[in-house]
Design an enzyme around this catalytic site. Structure first.
Site, PDB file in Angstrom:
ATOM      1  N   VAL A  48     -12.407  -1.525  15.752  1.00  0.00           N
ATOM      2  CA  VAL A  48     -11.431  -1.450  14.662  1.00  0.00           C
ATOM      3  C   VAL A  48     -10.176  -2.162  15.128  1.00  0.00           C
ATOM      4  O   VAL A  48      -9.521  -1.714  16.084  1.00  0.00           O
ATOM      5  CB  VAL A  48     -11.102   0.015  14.278  1.00  0.00           C
ATOM      6  CG1 VAL A  48      -9.977   0.055  13.242  1.00  0.00           C
ATOM      7  CG2 VAL A  48     -12.352   0.729  13.755  1.00  0.00           C
ATOM      8  N   ALA A 120      -0.940 -11.085   9.540  1.00  0.00           N
ATOM      9  CA  ALA A 120      -1.559 -11.283  10.851  1.00  0.00           C
ATOM     10  C   ALA A 120      -2.966 -11.844  10.697  1.00  0.00           C
ATOM     11  O   ALA A 120      -3.409 -12.708  11.467  1.00  0.00           O
ATOM     12  CB  ALA A 120      -1.594  -9.951  11.615  1.00  0.00           C
ATOM     13  N   LYS A 168     -10.199   3.620  -1.861  1.00  0.00           N
ATOM     14  CA  LYS A 168      -9.290   3.459  -2.984  1.00  0.00           C
ATOM     15  C   LYS A 168      -8.115   4.412  -2.838  1.00  0.00           C
ATOM     16  O   LYS A 168      -7.829   5.223  -3.713  1.00  0.00           O
ATOM     17  CB  LYS A 168     -10.034   3.705  -4.317  1.00  0.00           C
ATOM     18  CG  LYS A 168     -11.102   2.690  -4.624  1.00  0.00           C
ATOM     19  CD  LYS A 168     -10.489   1.333  -4.949  1.00  0.00           C
ATOM     20  CE  LYS A 168     -11.055   0.250  -4.056  1.00  0.00           C
ATOM     21  NZ  LYS A 168     -10.309  -1.013  -4.121  1.00  0.00           N
ATOM     22  N   ASP A 231      -7.424  -5.032  -6.852  1.00  0.00           N
ATOM     23  CA  ASP A 231      -6.485  -4.416  -5.914  1.00  0.00           C
ATOM     24  C   ASP A 231      -5.111  -5.078  -5.966  1.00  0.00           C
ATOM     25  O   ASP A 231      -4.087  -4.411  -6.095  1.00  0.00           O
ATOM     26  CB  ASP A 231      -7.078  -4.523  -4.511  1.00  0.00           C
ATOM     27  CG  ASP A 231      -6.263  -3.772  -3.488  1.00  0.00           C
ATOM     28  OD1 ASP A 231      -5.335  -4.368  -2.904  1.00  0.00           O
ATOM     29  OD2 ASP A 231      -6.539  -2.579  -3.276  1.00  0.00           O
ATOM     30  N   GLU A 235      -1.820  -3.193  -7.662  1.00  0.00           N
ATOM     31  CA  GLU A 235      -0.603  -2.786  -6.951  1.00  0.00           C
ATOM     32  C   GLU A 235       0.651  -3.398  -7.570  1.00  0.00           C
ATOM     33  O   GLU A 235       1.747  -2.897  -7.376  1.00  0.00           O
ATOM     34  CB  GLU A 235      -0.707  -3.090  -5.453  1.00  0.00           C
ATOM     35  CG  GLU A 235      -0.597  -4.540  -5.079  1.00  0.00           C
ATOM     36  CD  GLU A 235      -1.020  -4.847  -3.634  1.00  0.00           C
ATOM     37  OE1 GLU A 235      -1.558  -3.924  -2.953  1.00  0.00           O
ATOM     38  OE2 GLU A 235      -0.835  -5.984  -3.188  1.00  0.00           O
TER      39      GLU A 235
END
Lengths: 489, 489
Positions: A48, A120, A168, A231, A235
């Site tokens: 991760v 990044a 979500k 998405d 937002e």
């Protein structure tokens, strides 16, 4: 647009009725954890990258879910990252090989989940891709990288699976509800999943396994492009941008009508993050209107029908610009500009100075739903639902991105902190989008919608609302999870 | 960035001192009309495509100025254009060959001036280019087409001169002040000129001749890119977009403080379009502050220094997005979307309903400059000046695009009509830009600037204002034209 039918060799799938057809969904739960090793066949080491809210939550959930298997989770960070201390405090350490420098972790992972910030990722994805071992699978939780690659003419490295599992909700909720799930089976944040590249046929079950391990109550299928669009647009609209614009405009409206600051704040912000969000979460969108008395319903109706048109115009504009890449370009430009000119915070706006006082008054009484506020908010939410439906998104994605994520994750978070806190502290991409589009909703509502709310309600729009297919889609989605109140400390 | 030095074989040029150096300028006037045939050597037939405000004004001015020469002016329109009747009423007719179908006129012109709407230009420029006769010169009054060609990978047809003469004001003013110039020599709207392609060395004098024939009191040099950037950014900032955002935010601020609608409107809109614009036009920017009493200056100072930072942030963002092509893409997307979803008008906003009452009160007294309004407006104007200076624009262009065009052309027009009328009725590109960016100024000022204006003024920013090089640049530019009051009927 989205093919929502699929099969799994590992998990039992269900079919959910949605307007116009059915969708295949995976209902999650801890009883499925014994199936995880099968789903993760071929993956022994999960990496991760990133220890932001999503990175942290996903690394912890995955490690907990995979306890007792031989699958390890390792966190990869940039050298000198300030997050290392918190990662170590949570049991990811160099000593036992579960914390390392990000390119080293990338080189050692069978599934590499990229949860670093968008900027990044934009800057470093090529190095990361270059470090991957043969056959490693790339995991994303956001479609941004796809958008970026398209804008810049780049591509994912051939020969590697590319999957996405996209919770979500905010990272905090992903972890918190997973922990709640220790008591209430099925508590969690829903996720969508997508398979963008599948060279060896493992991708679907790997993605579903990842989603189950995150604690998703239900997992639905999308595409990386569909995820990205819903998405990024979401937002800028009902999830954040429009909320900010709505509360500022309602606050001003109330103050102009003579309300004291605290009363105006309660009518605007508190109403949306509190009783309106709660009603939608527990009982659905139609209930917001049905639970009002006749006078309240009249006010709701006029506010709803005056707001719907302006809201739809703006959501359509946002969608076009996200789909076209224009919005992404502005995000990249802003990144460059922000090096020398940091973003000013919005938390100094007059309305936020009363939020402490309002918070102190909570619990003294149940704040009733304000019908005007409710009409404006529900109209904006419905406008987004309709725009996504027109653009061909799957119903699961529509309801999650337009309703559930708002009322189950973001609005409760804003209720505990406040909207300004959220706008000033969420992801850079979301923050830039909210600052760009919030004012559009604010000014359109002040200048066009609220004056028009003096007029009688438009019956056609109202009927469209009360008979809207979204109510059934939302019920179907809601049945798939327990009614959990998100405890935000 | 811009080379502002040039020579002319026809016209007497002057050197104007500007901060950091000098600029070559051409002072206009009717006494130069006898030189026009020389300047137009090689051009017998001028074609003007379009009969919008600019097309109409330029065709009429050119025809009047070239009376007595053998140079003809012909108007070219799309087949079935609704403008044909008005063109004929103004003496451009099929019978005498001075009105025709646009491609036929294009094929017959030695200088073809393209004054059709941006969207039409985007859609039809290739057909128009294909119709040109060899050696014909292309004339533009706006850099849009250059931006469009860059975005789409197109180019101007080789072998043709490409020049621009860009009046720094609305078409109405270009004609009206030309007529005033019959009495007051030198009345008119300033223009910039640019030479983008010059295969045979004629371009500079042809452009200068065109500008003189339009009645420009003074003509300064720019590049097509510089013109495009300053113009498109300017209309989203101090020329239109920011004005709308400023007046809405000031109106709300005054109403929240308890002012009646008429008083609030006078503090916000009327103040800017009336006494503030007039003061800047007659006496300059610094005079706005100097003519206030000490209390007023304190209010001005605090409003100025609180507004400057947020204003500069937004202007920089606008500039980046225009320069990057992102803003243009959004304009093109909007054009496509507007086919099915027309833009709603902003004229219904509450503040505009009181404008008739305010207009009726005019003349009863001289409205004094409101110091807070003045500080906000002047800060926004100065922020744009500074951004343009940082980006390397020539001082003539900076002061024309940031000050003179506003106070001499646009604000007086808004004073006669109102700001909403202008936002709802100007060019499509300007309208879209104003609707996009106006709300950004509004919300940033409401949420960040006005709360900060409670604090003491920032002396550094104030000193930068009072010692700003723009004051000298503006004086130099102002000396070059008579002080004319634009009579707007």
């Amino acid at each position: 647009m989205t093919s929502t039918a699929y099969t799994s060799r590992v998990f039992p799938l269900e079919t959910m009725d949605v307007p116009g057809g059915t969708e295949t969904i995976l209902r999650g739960g801890r009883h499925l954890f014994p199936l995880l090793p099968q789903a993760f066949a071929g993956v022994r080491r999960i990496g991760v990258l990133g220890w932001g809210p999503q990175g942290r939550a996903q690394a912890l959930n995955l490690r907990d879910s995979l306890t007792g298997t031989d699958i390890t989770v390792t966190v990869g960070l940039r050298p000198g990252s300030a997050s290392a201390a918190d990662a170590r405090a949570n049991g990811f350490t160099e000593e036992d090989g579960t914390l390392g420098e990000w390119l080293a972790v990338a080189a050692d992972s069978d599934l590499l989940i990229l949860l670093i910030a968008d900027a990044a990722l934009a800057a470093h994805h090529q190095e990361i891709f270059a470090a991957l071992k043969p056959g490693a699978v790339i995991g994303l939780s956001h479609g941004f990288l796809l958008g970026h690659l398209r804008e810049t003419g780049g591509e994912f490295p051939p020969g590697h699976g590319v999957i996405a599992v996209c919770p979500k909700g905010m990272g905090d909720s992903v972890r918190r509800l997973y922990r709640q799930g220790e008591e209430i089976n099925g508590a969690g944040i829903n996720s969508s999943y997508a398979v963008h590249a599948d060279p060896d046929g493992r991708a679907v079950d790997l993605a579903l396994g990842w989603s189950v391990a995150l604690g998703s109550p239900y997992t639905f299928r999308t595409t990386l492009a569909g995820e990205y669009l819903s998405d990024i647009v979401g937002e800028r609209a009902i999830l954040l941008g429009a909320v900010h614009g709505i509360v500022e405009s309602l606050y001003t409206r109330a103050r102009l009508a003579g309300d004291a600051p605290v009363t105006a704040y309660e009518k605007a912000c508190e109403n949306i993050t509190g009783p309106i969000a709660r009603t939608i979460s527990h009982t659905g969108l139609r209930a917001v209107r049905e639970e009002l008395n006749p006078d309240g319903q009249d006010v709701f109706d006029r506010a709803y029908t005056a707001t719907y048109g302006p809201a739809r115009e703006i959501v359509a504009e946002i969608y076009d610009e996200v789909a076209d890449g224009t919005e992404l370009r502005s995000v990249i430009l802003a990144e460059q500009r922000l090096g020398s000119r940091p973003m000013s915070a919005i938390g100094g706006s007059p309305m936020w100075s009363v939020s402490d006082e309002v918070h102190a008054r909570r619990g003294a009484r149940d704040l009733p739903v304000d019908p005007f506020t409710a009409g404006v908010f529900v109209a904006t939410m419905t406008a987004q639902v309709d725009e996504f439906a027109e653009r061909g998104h799957a119903w699961s994605e529509i309801v999650n991105e337009s309703v559930i994520e708002a009322v189950d994750s973001l609005l409760p978070y804003m209720h505990a902190r406040n909207v300004a806190h959220m706008v000033d502290n969420c992801s850079r991409t979301a923050r830039l989008g909210a600052r760009r589009w919030g004012p559009r909703f604010q000014s359109a509502y002040e200048q066009i919608a609220y004056p028009a709310a003096e007029l009688p309600a438009d019956q056609t729009l109202l009927t469209a609302f009360t008979t809207h297919p979204v109510h059934d889609a939302l019920s179907a989605a809601t049945k798939l999870r327990p009614s959990v109140d998100i405890a935000v400390s």
